[in-house]
Design a protein around this motif. Sequence first.
Motif, PDB file in Angstrom:
ATOM      1  N   VAL A  71     -11.222   7.830 -44.760  1.00 35.83           N
ATOM      2  CA  VAL A  71     -11.173   7.472 -46.178  1.00 35.83           C
ATOM      3  C   VAL A  71      -9.898   8.078 -46.742  1.00 35.83           C
ATOM      4  N   GLU A  72      -9.017   7.223 -47.228  1.00 33.68           N
ATOM      5  CA  GLU A  72      -7.826   7.688 -47.941  1.00 33.68           C
ATOM      6  C   GLU A  72      -8.135   7.605 -49.425  1.00 33.68           C
ATOM      7  N   ALA A  73      -7.829   8.658 -50.147  1.00 32.00           N
ATOM      8  CA  ALA A  73      -8.112   8.682 -51.583  1.00 32.00           C
ATOM      9  C   ALA A  73      -6.914   9.227 -52.323  1.00 32.00           C
ATOM     10  N   LYS A  74      -6.629   8.623 -53.479  1.00 30.74           N
ATOM     11  CA  LYS A  74      -5.561   9.150 -54.326  1.00 30.74           C
ATOM     12  C   LYS A  74      -5.916   8.915 -55.784  1.00 30.74           C
ATOM     13  N   THR A  75      -5.462   9.841 -56.606  1.00 30.28           N
ATOM     14  CA  THR A  75      -5.669   9.725 -58.045  1.00 30.28           C
ATOM     15  C   THR A  75      -4.551   8.871 -58.620  1.00 30.28           C
ATOM     16  N   LEU A  76      -4.926   7.963 -59.511  1.00 29.59           N
ATOM     17  CA  LEU A  76      -3.959   7.072 -60.147  1.00 29.59           C
ATOM     18  C   LEU A  76      -3.856   7.362 -61.638  1.00 29.59           C
ATOM     19  N   LEU A  77      -2.691   7.135 -62.166  1.00 28.14           N
ATOM     20  CA  LEU A  77      -2.501   7.145 -63.613  1.00 28.14           C
ATOM     21  C   LEU A  77      -2.779   5.746 -64.127  1.00 28.14           C
ATOM     22  N   GLU A  78      -3.171   5.632 -65.373  1.00 31.14           N
ATOM     23  CA  GLU A  78      -3.448   4.307 -65.936  1.00 31.14           C
ATOM     24  C   GLU A  78      -2.253   3.380 -65.799  1.00 31.14           C
ATOM     25  N   SER A  79      -1.045   3.922 -65.889  1.00 27.47           N
ATOM     26  CA  SER A  79       0.168   3.105 -65.791  1.00 27.47           C
ATOM     27  C   SER A  79       0.365   2.536 -64.385  1.00 27.47           C
ATOM     28  N   GLN A  80      -0.338   3.071 -63.390  1.00 24.96           N
ATOM     29  CA  GLN A  80      -0.217   2.593 -62.021  1.00 24.96           C
ATOM     30  C   GLN A  80      -1.173   1.450 -61.700  1.00 24.96           C
ATOM     31  N   ILE A  81      -2.063   1.130 -62.617  1.00 26.35           N
ATOM     32  CA  ILE A  81      -3.042   0.072 -62.403  1.00 26.35           C
ATOM     33  C   ILE A  81      -2.444  -1.259 -62.842  1.00 26.35           C
ATOM     34  N   GLU A  82      -2.535  -2.252 -61.957  1.00 24.09           N
ATOM     35  CA  GLU A  82      -2.063  -3.586 -62.318  1.00 24.09           C
ATOM     36  C   GLU A  82      -2.952  -4.147 -63.426  1.00 24.09           C
ATOM     37  N   LYS A  83      -2.348  -4.920 -64.322  1.00 24.37           N
ATOM     38  CA  LYS A  83      -3.103  -5.459 -65.455  1.00 24.37           C
ATOM     39  C   LYS A  83      -4.316  -6.246 -64.998  1.00 24.37           C
ATOM     40  N   GLU A  84      -4.184  -7.013 -63.919  1.00 23.92           N
ATOM     41  CA  GLU A  84      -5.300  -7.804 -63.388  1.00 23.92           C
ATOM     42  C   GLU A  84      -6.468  -6.903 -62.993  1.00 23.92           C
ATOM     43  N   GLN A  85      -6.162  -5.750 -62.441  1.00 25.04           N
ATOM     44  CA  GLN A  85      -7.203  -4.838 -61.977  1.00 25.04           C
ATOM     45  C   GLN A  85      -7.770  -3.980 -63.098  1.00 25.04           C
ATOM     46  N   ALA A  86      -7.003  -3.762 -64.148  1.00 26.92           N
ATOM     47  CA  ALA A  86      -7.427  -2.873 -65.238  1.00 26.92           C
ATOM     48  C   ALA A  86      -8.721  -3.337 -65.891  1.00 26.92           C
ATOM     49  N   GLN A  87      -8.926  -4.643 -65.985  1.00 28.61           N
ATOM     50  CA  GLN A  87     -10.144  -5.151 -66.622  1.00 28.61           C
ATOM     51  C   GLN A  87     -11.397  -4.690 -65.896  1.00 28.61           C
ATOM     52  N   TYR A  88     -11.298  -4.487 -64.591  1.00 30.71           N
ATOM     53  CA  TYR A  88     -12.458  -4.048 -63.816  1.00 30.71           C
ATOM     54  C   TYR A  88     -12.827  -2.596 -64.100  1.00 30.71           C
ATOM     55  N   LEU A  89     -11.894  -1.828 -64.621  1.00 27.71           N
ATOM     56  CA  LEU A  89     -12.159  -0.428 -64.909  1.00 27.71           C
ATOM     57  C   LEU A  89     -12.828  -0.238 -66.262  1.00 27.71           C
ATOM     58  N   LEU A  90     -12.994  -1.331 -66.990  1.00 28.33           N
ATOM     59  CA  LEU A  90     -13.615  -1.274 -68.308  1.00 28.33           C
ATOM     60  C   LEU A  90     -15.075  -1.715 -68.283  1.00 28.33           C
ATOM     61  N   THR A  91     -15.509  -2.312 -67.189  1.00 27.69           N
ATOM     62  CA  THR A  91     -16.880  -2.816 -67.093  1.00 27.69           C
ATOM     63  C   THR A  91     -17.593  -2.140 -65.933  1.00 27.69           C
ATOM     64  N   GLU A  92     -18.854  -2.499 -65.730  1.00 28.01           N
ATOM     65  CA  GLU A  92     -19.592  -1.867 -64.645  1.00 28.01           C
ATOM     66  C   GLU A  92     -18.970  -2.225 -63.300  1.00 28.01           C
ATOM     67  N   PHE A  93     -19.256  -1.430 -62.304  1.00 32.77           N
ATOM     68  CA  PHE A  93     -18.671  -1.567 -60.981  1.00 32.77           C
ATOM     69  C   PHE A  93     -19.038  -2.903 -60.372  1.00 32.77           C
ATOM     70  N   THR A  94     -18.052  -3.605 -59.794  1.00 34.37           N
ATOM     71  CA  THR A  94     -18.286  -4.951 -59.280  1.00 34.37           C
ATOM     72  C   THR A  94     -17.599  -5.160 -57.933  1.00 34.37           C
ATOM     73  N   ILE A  95     -17.974  -6.224 -57.276  1.00 34.62           N
ATOM     74  CA  ILE A  95     -17.320  -6.636 -56.032  1.00 34.62           C
ATOM     75  C   ILE A  95     -16.243  -7.645 -56.391  1.00 34.62           C
ATOM     76  N   ARG A  96     -15.038  -7.408 -55.893  1.00 41.06           N
ATOM     77  CA  ARG A  96     -13.949  -8.372 -56.064  1.00 41.06           C
ATOM     78  C   ARG A  96     -13.850  -9.211 -54.807  1.00 41.06           C
ATOM     79  N   TYR A  97     -13.643 -10.483 -55.001  1.00 43.50           N
ATOM     80  CA  TYR A  97     -13.484 -11.394 -53.873  1.00 43.50           C
ATOM     81  C   TYR A  97     -12.039 -11.855 -53.857  1.00 43.50           C
ATOM     82  N   THR A  98     -11.397 -11.748 -52.703  1.00 44.25           N
ATOM     83  CA  THR A  98     -10.004 -12.164 -52.567  1.00 44.25           C
ATOM     84  C   THR A  98      -9.930 -13.637 -52.192  1.00 44.25           C
ATOM     85  N   ASP A  99      -8.819 -14.233 -52.520  1.00 42.33           N
ATOM     86  CA  ASP A  99      -8.617 -15.664 -52.207  1.00 42.33           C
ATOM     87  C   ASP A  99      -8.394 -15.886 -50.736  1.00 42.33           C
TER      88      ASP A  99
END
Length: 99
Positions: A71-99
Motif C-alpha cells: 500500500v502506497e500512501a501520500k497526503t495531498l493538498l487540496e490544490s493537488q486534486i484534479e477538479k474532476e476528482q474533487a467532487q468525490y471528496l465532497l460526498t459519501e465514499f463511492t466507487i469510480r468506474y473508468t472508461d
Amino acid sequence: MIRHYRVRGKVQGVSFRANARKRARALQLRGWVQNCEDGSVEACASGDESALEEFERWLGRGPVWARVDSVEAKTLLESQIEKEQAQYLLTEFTIRYTD
C-alpha cells in the motif's frame, strides 16, 4: 486531511472496491476507489486523521479473498486534486468506474 492510496497485489475481482467503500463509509470518510489498468486499486479519501489511519490499515489487509502486497500512501493538498476528482471528496465514499 486528504490521502491518496495505491494498493497492489490480488486486489481486483475479489470485491476489494465494494468492501473498501463499506469500510470508508463506516469511518465517515469521503472520496472514491477505482480499479487501475495495471491491476492495482487506487483510492482517495478525506476525513479525520485517525479514520484515515484506520482505513489505511484496512487497505493493508483488504477483504478475505484479497492478497495485498503493498500500500502506497501520500497526503495531498487540496490544490493537488484534479477538479474532476474533487467532487468525490465532497460526498459519501463511492466507487469510480473508468472508461
